[in-house]
Design an enzyme around this catalytic site. Structure first.
Site, PDB file in Angstrom:
ATOM      1  N   ARG A   1       0.825  -1.224   0.000  1.00 20.08           N
ATOM      2  CA  ARG A   1       0.000   0.000   0.000  1.00 20.08           C
ATOM      3  C   ARG A   1       0.851   1.262   0.000  1.00 20.08           C
ATOM      4  O   ARG A   1       0.426   2.295  -0.521  1.00 20.08           O
ATOM      5  CB  ARG A   1      -0.952  -0.018   1.220  1.00 20.08           C
ATOM      6  CG  ARG A   1      -2.055   1.069   1.165  1.00 20.08           C
ATOM      7  CD  ARG A   1      -3.083   0.851   2.275  1.00 20.08           C
ATOM      8  NE  ARG A   1      -4.241   1.731   2.181  1.00 20.08           N
ATOM      9  CZ  ARG A   1      -4.498   2.756   2.984  1.00 20.08           C
ATOM     10  NH1 ARG A   1      -3.650   3.056   3.973  1.00 20.08           N
ATOM     11  NH2 ARG A   1      -5.575   3.485   2.828  1.00 20.08           N
TER      12      ARG A   1
ATOM     13  N   ILE B   1      -7.476   7.557  -1.056  1.00 17.74           N
ATOM     14  CA  ILE B   1      -7.390   6.090  -1.083  1.00 17.74           C
ATOM     15  C   ILE B   1      -8.250   5.659   0.098  1.00 17.74           C
ATOM     16  O   ILE B   1      -8.112   6.189   1.201  1.00 17.74           O
ATOM     17  CB  ILE B   1      -5.928   5.595  -0.975  1.00 17.74           C
ATOM     18  CG1 ILE B   1      -5.840   4.076  -0.980  1.00 17.74           C
ATOM     19  CG2 ILE B   1      -5.206   6.142   0.232  1.00 17.74           C
ATOM     20  CD1 ILE B   1      -4.390   3.536  -1.053  1.00 17.74           C
ATOM     21  N   SER B   2      -9.169   4.730  -0.113  1.00 22.89           N
ATOM     22  CA  SER B   2     -10.122   4.366   0.932  1.00 22.89           C
ATOM     23  C   SER B   2      -9.425   3.612   2.061  1.00 22.89           C
ATOM     24  O   SER B   2      -8.298   3.134   1.915  1.00 22.89           O
ATOM     25  CB  SER B   2     -11.253   3.517   0.357  1.00 22.89           C
ATOM     26  OG  SER B   2     -11.828   4.169  -0.752  1.00 22.89           O
ATOM     27  N   GLN B   3     -10.167   3.479   3.162  1.00 23.54           N
ATOM     28  CA  GLN B   3      -9.677   2.755   4.344  1.00 23.54           C
ATOM     29  C   GLN B   3      -9.522   1.262   3.981  1.00 23.54           C
ATOM     30  O   GLN B   3     -10.432   0.690   3.368  1.00 23.54           O
ATOM     31  CB  GLN B   3     -10.765   2.924   5.395  1.00 23.54           C
ATOM     32  CG  GLN B   3     -10.397   2.655   6.783  1.00 23.54           C
ATOM     33  CD  GLN B   3     -11.603   2.914   7.694  1.00 23.54           C
ATOM     34  OE1 GLN B   3     -12.527   3.636   7.331  1.00 23.54           O
ATOM     35  NE2 GLN B   3     -11.569   2.311   8.853  1.00 23.54           N
ATOM     36  N   PRO B   4      -8.415   0.619   4.352  1.00 22.22           N
ATOM     37  CA  PRO B   4      -8.240  -0.790   3.991  1.00 22.22           C
ATOM     38  C   PRO B   4      -9.400  -1.692   4.417  1.00 22.22           C
ATOM     39  O   PRO B   4      -9.796  -2.588   3.670  1.00 22.22           O
ATOM     40  CB  PRO B   4      -6.952  -1.176   4.724  1.00 22.22           C
ATOM     41  CG  PRO B   4      -6.194   0.103   4.843  1.00 22.22           C
ATOM     42  CD  PRO B   4      -7.222   1.187   4.991  1.00 22.22           C
TER      43      PRO B   4
END
Ligand code: SAM
Length: 223
Positions: A40, A66-69
């Site tokens: 990431r 970038i979205s939350q994992p």
């Protein structure tokens, strides 16, 4: 002294993120493995690399994130992928989820509307070594008719209503995840096509950046 490859440097942090995802209830082993394989830190701005393995959304430029994992993981688990799918992703963003998908399915088609992000993502995806991704710069609310239908469609931005062209591009037995609602808060909805009929179910409240396009929000629209 020989420098360690960047992937190795962050390996411990990546394994801790996988552990966090397990603690948050993610059970799909293929999904957890994809997170272990995907660096990431190569998808976030250099100045934020030290935060790449936190379970949080991060800015990637051009007003996007970038979205939350754990959101990515939940999306991917909900799709119950078996590895043989052709998948359309609307909103490439950093390309991180694109590469996760690349590890999980046969072929990924991804569309991004912002040229600078498209270019950055293209480079990051190439560096990742994943080779089953086709990319398009354009309006993802129209889908990608040339390669339709898709076994799964993931919309990574919030739509005011469900884009009709995307519904039409779901294959028989296929599903689509799409956040629908206001600009600042949406409901995640899953659509499925079974025996030619579409059904849908609300999954959870979510918060995504706006889906901007012909079947989305206007570019300059104010709330
Ligand atoms: N999943 C991505 C990741 O891993 O980095 C994050 C996606 S970000 C939350 C949403 C992306 O959707 C943004 O990059 C935005 O530019 C893009 N987007 C918004 N409207 C779009 C459209 N109509 N077509 C394609 N991309 C769009």
């Amino acid at each position: 002294m020989v420098a360690r490859p960047v992937e190795q440097e962050f390996r411990g942090a990546r394994l801790r993120l996988v552990e966090t995802l397990r603690e948050r209830g993610i059970r799909d082993l293929a999904v957890l493995r994809a997170f272990e394989q995907t660096p990431r830190h190569q998808f976030v701005p250099t100045g934020l690399r030290h935060r790449a393995y936190e379970d949080s959304a991060l800015p990637i430029g051009n007003g996007q994130t970038i979205s939350q994992p754990s959101i990515h993981a939940r999306y991917l688990e909900l799709l119950a992928l078996n590895g043989r799918e052709r998948v359309l992703e609307v909103g490439t963003g950093s390309g991180y989820q694109t590469v996760l998908l690349g590890h999980l399915v046969e072929q990924v088609f991804t569309i991004e509307r912002i040229a600078a992000l498209y270019q950055q993502a293209r480079e990051a995806i190439q560096r990742s070594g994943v080779a089953n991704v086709s990319m398009l710069l354009g309006d993802g609310t129209l889908g990608w008719r040339e390669y339709a239908p898709y076994d799964a469609i993931l919309v990574s931005a919030g739509a005011p209503s469900v884009p009709e062209p995307l519904l039409a591009q779901i294959a028989e037995g296929g599903r689509m995840l799409v956040p629908v609602g206001a600009k600042d808060e949406q409901r995640l909805v899953i659509y499925r096509r079974v025996n030619g009929q579409l059904d849908h179910k609300e999954v959870a409240p979510v918060r995504f950046v706006p889906l901007v396009g012909h079947h989305g929000w206007d570019k300059d629209e104010r709330r």
